[in-house]
Design a protein around this motif. Structure first.
Motif, PDB file in Angstrom:
ATOM      1  N   PRO A 206       0.808  -1.232   0.000  1.00 18.24           N
ATOM      2  CA  PRO A 206       0.000   0.000   0.000  1.00 18.24           C
ATOM      3  C   PRO A 206       0.837   1.275   0.000  1.00 18.24           C
ATOM      4  O   PRO A 206       0.479   2.236  -0.693  1.00 18.24           O
ATOM      5  N   ALA A 207       1.930   1.283   0.751  1.00 16.52           N
ATOM      6  CA  ALA A 207       2.744   2.496   0.808  1.00 16.52           C
ATOM      7  C   ALA A 207       3.377   2.790  -0.543  1.00 16.52           C
ATOM      8  O   ALA A 207       3.372   3.935  -1.019  1.00 16.52           O
ATOM      9  N   ALA A 208       3.911   1.760  -1.189  1.00 19.81           N
ATOM     10  CA  ALA A 208       4.528   1.949  -2.504  1.00 19.81           C
ATOM     11  C   ALA A 208       3.484   2.348  -3.540  1.00 19.81           C
ATOM     12  O   ALA A 208       3.731   3.203  -4.405  1.00 19.81           O
ATOM     13  N   ALA A 209       2.290   1.739  -3.459  1.00 14.27           N
ATOM     14  CA  ALA A 209       1.221   2.082  -4.397  1.00 14.27           C
ATOM     15  C   ALA A 209       0.783   3.529  -4.217  1.00 14.27           C
ATOM     16  O   ALA A 209       0.593   4.262  -5.194  1.00 14.27           O
ATOM     17  N   SER A 210       0.627   3.953  -2.981  1.00 13.32           N
ATOM     18  CA  SER A 210       0.213   5.324  -2.718  1.00 13.32           C
ATOM     19  C   SER A 210       1.243   6.321  -3.237  1.00 13.32           C
ATOM     20  O   SER A 210       0.886   7.358  -3.813  1.00 13.32           O
ATOM     21  N   ALA A 211       2.523   6.001  -3.059  1.00 10.43           N
ATOM     22  CA  ALA A 211       3.579   6.897  -3.531  1.00 10.43           C
ATOM     23  C   ALA A 211       3.589   6.985  -5.053  1.00 10.43           C
ATOM     24  O   ALA A 211       3.737   8.057  -5.636  1.00 10.43           O
ATOM     25  N   ALA A 212       3.436   5.835  -5.728  1.00 11.55           N
ATOM     26  CA  ALA A 212       3.473   5.819  -7.190  1.00 11.55           C
ATOM     27  C   ALA A 212       2.270   6.539  -7.794  1.00 11.55           C
ATOM     28  O   ALA A 212       2.377   7.196  -8.828  1.00 11.55           O
ATOM     29  N   LEU A 213       1.123   6.431  -7.135  1.00 12.79           N
ATOM     30  CA  LEU A 213      -0.099   7.019  -7.668  1.00 12.79           C
ATOM     31  C   LEU A 213      -0.321   8.453  -7.215  1.00 12.79           C
ATOM     32  O   LEU A 213      -1.154   9.158  -7.793  1.00 12.79           O
ATOM     33  N   ASP A 214       0.400   8.881  -6.162  1.00 14.12           N
ATOM     34  CA  ASP A 214       0.114  10.164  -5.510  1.00 14.12           C
ATOM     35  C   ASP A 214      -1.354  10.192  -5.097  1.00 14.12           C
ATOM     36  O   ASP A 214      -2.078  11.171  -5.305  1.00 14.12           O
ATOM     37  N   TYR A 215      -1.779   9.095  -4.485  1.00 15.59           N
ATOM     38  CA  TYR A 215      -3.183   8.880  -4.120  1.00 15.59           C
ATOM     39  C   TYR A 215      -3.179   7.867  -2.981  1.00 15.59           C
ATOM     40  O   TYR A 215      -2.579   6.792  -3.100  1.00 15.59           O
ATOM     41  N   ASP A 216      -3.846   8.192  -1.892  1.00 16.19           N
ATOM     42  CA  ASP A 216      -3.846   7.335  -0.708  1.00 16.19           C
ATOM     43  C   ASP A 216      -4.762   6.133  -0.922  1.00 16.19           C
ATOM     44  O   ASP A 216      -5.981   6.274  -1.014  1.00 16.19           O
ATOM     45  N   VAL A 217      -4.185   4.940  -1.012  1.00 21.16           N
ATOM     46  CA  VAL A 217      -4.992   3.745  -1.284  1.00 21.16           C
ATOM     47  C   VAL A 217      -5.558   3.120  -0.016  1.00 21.16           C
ATOM     48  O   VAL A 217      -6.278   2.115  -0.100  1.00 21.16           O
TER      49      VAL A 217
END
Length: 436
Positions: A206-217
């Motif tokens: 989740p942390a890596a996904a949020s950083a890549a998307l600039d969106y809190d997953v």
């Protein structure tokens, strides 16, 4: 046409005409059609468009990911049709040294990059198109050229097509690589790659996904897919972007992620701590030709993926529906959408369950709608009659007649019968057996 130069050794090409009157209207631009028709005539150009349409069909059948949705197939047809026209002019020696690749084909090439279609799949599609194009020219040669001239004409066509496709493939590969480099350098590409990795199960941090998307997953999400209906010939995603932002704002999203998918589709997500139970149920897009599909609420990375998958299923359901609406919520179409994941199996189920009621006749349609409403109203003829605006006796007669045709009382197989009727009510002829 007066003033048009003669085609040395290939005058027979001017006799070409389409063979199938059901061929769809050309997807190529009006300018491309008009220029080619002035050079060689309307009949040969219509023939080339027919061949190009068949090329696109062959490519999508063999490589489904090249097709995508209706807009993507139209973009592919623009490329294959314009390429068939360009090949025709080259064989007729009327191309004035035009490049092998067309602007329409380049447009499709750029879209393949944005949709993540690999270069090897694109080039395989070119080879499949070449084979179909070659077969069409050879068949036309056999039909229009005298026997003593066929062999040299076929040899000439084969050599010219080989050279043409070799140039075409090289240009496609060069443009694909250049576009991929431009695309991969953009922030949108970073987010698109992260989304694809999440949907493929390759990015589960989740942390890596949020950083890549600039969106809190980590929050609750709703996912949207947006498209044009009917498809716009010269579509871009600007209007869809605006519609996605409007919809997510109406839902109360505190953060938004909007991504273009090809030339005429958008995927979007909205996030907040907690959405209403049925977000966007009354929302209407501001532009009449925009359609929106909405996934159910989902929390965290798994909910991000699941809501998108459900939005995609709702989109597929909306595209098949016989009564399409501007907004389709997965929560409203979940059952028929799941049951038509395999449309062939759904059609077999409908035909088997409904028997004579599956006929494409007004009488069968009246019986289906009456029994569907009767079952939905807990087998109440009075309630069904009120909804259908017919008499109670009419409802009773139709239910009795349906039972006679089915060979059993409608209450005996209530659930499967009701399910089959819902499928027909939702998708119409898409799930009914062919007319005899």
């Amino acid at each position: 046409m007066t003033g048009t130069p003669e085609v040395a050794g290939s005058g027979w090409l001017r006799n070409l005409v389409p063979t199938d009157p059901q061929t769809p209207a050309p997807a190529s631009t009006a300018a491309t059609i008009a220029d080619a028709a002035e050079r060689i005539g309307g009949g040969p150009v219509a023939w080339a468009c027919e061949v190009g349409s068949a090329m696109a069909t062959t490519i999508v059948e063999e490589i489904p990911e090249i097709g995508g949705g209706a807009e993507q197939v139209d973009t592919l047809r623009m490329g294959t049709e314009s390429s068939a026209i360009r090949a025709l002019l080259r064989i007729a020696e009327l191309d004035d040294a035009m490049p092998a690749i067309t602007d329409e084909a380049l447009r499709g090439d750029r879209e393949f990059v944005r949709r993540g279609v690999a270069l090897d799949r694109v080039l395989r599609g070119v080879r499949l198109g070449h084979a179909a194009l070659s077969r069409a020219f050879m068949a036309a040669c056999a039909r229009y050229v005298d026997a003593e001239q066929r062999v040299p004409q076929m040899q000439r066509i084969s050599e010219l097509l080989f050279t043409y496709i070799d140039e075409f493939s090289g240009a496609m590969a060069t443009e694909y690589v250049a576009e991929r480099d431009r695309w991969m350098a953009s922030a949108a590409a970073t987010r698109a790659e992260a989304v694809r990795a999440i949907l493929a199960g390759e990015l589960d941090d989740p942390a890596a996904a949020s950083a890549a998307l600039d969106y809190d997953v980590s929050v609750e999400h709703i996912a949207l897919t947006l498209w044009f209906e009917p498809a716009r010939r010269k579509a871009d995603t600007t209007d869809l972007h605006a519609a996605a932002h409007d919809a997510l704002t109406a839902a109360g999203a505190t953060q938004r992620l909007v991504l273009p998918v090809g030339a005429a589709n958008v995927w979007a997500w909205g996030g907040r701590r907690r959405f209403p139970a049925l977000p966007l149920v009354d929302h209407q897009p501001s532009t009449r030709d925009i359609r929106v599909a909405v996934g159910a609420r989902g929390t965290g990375l798994a909910g991000f993926e699941r809501s998108h998958r459900e939005a995609a299923m709702a989109e597929r359901s909306a595209r098949m529906a016989q009564r399409p609406t501007p907004l389709t919520s997965y929560t409203e179409v979940a059952v028929p959408a799941m049951l038509t994941e395999n449309i062939d199996a759904a059609s077999v189920f409908v035909a088997r369950e409904l028997g004579p009621l599956a006929e494409r006749t007004p009488h069968a349609a009246d019986l289906r709608s009456t029994v569907l409403q009767y079952l939905a109203d807990e087998s109440s003829p009075h309630a069904a009659a009120r909804i259908l605006h017919v008499s109670r006796n009419t409802v009773a007669y139709r239910v009795k007649r349906a039972s006679e045709l089915l060979g059993y009382d409608v209450a005996d197989r209530r659930y499967p019968l009701h399910t089959a009727l819902v499928l027909v009510d939702t998708y119409g002829n898409r799930v009914l057996p062919p007319q005899n």
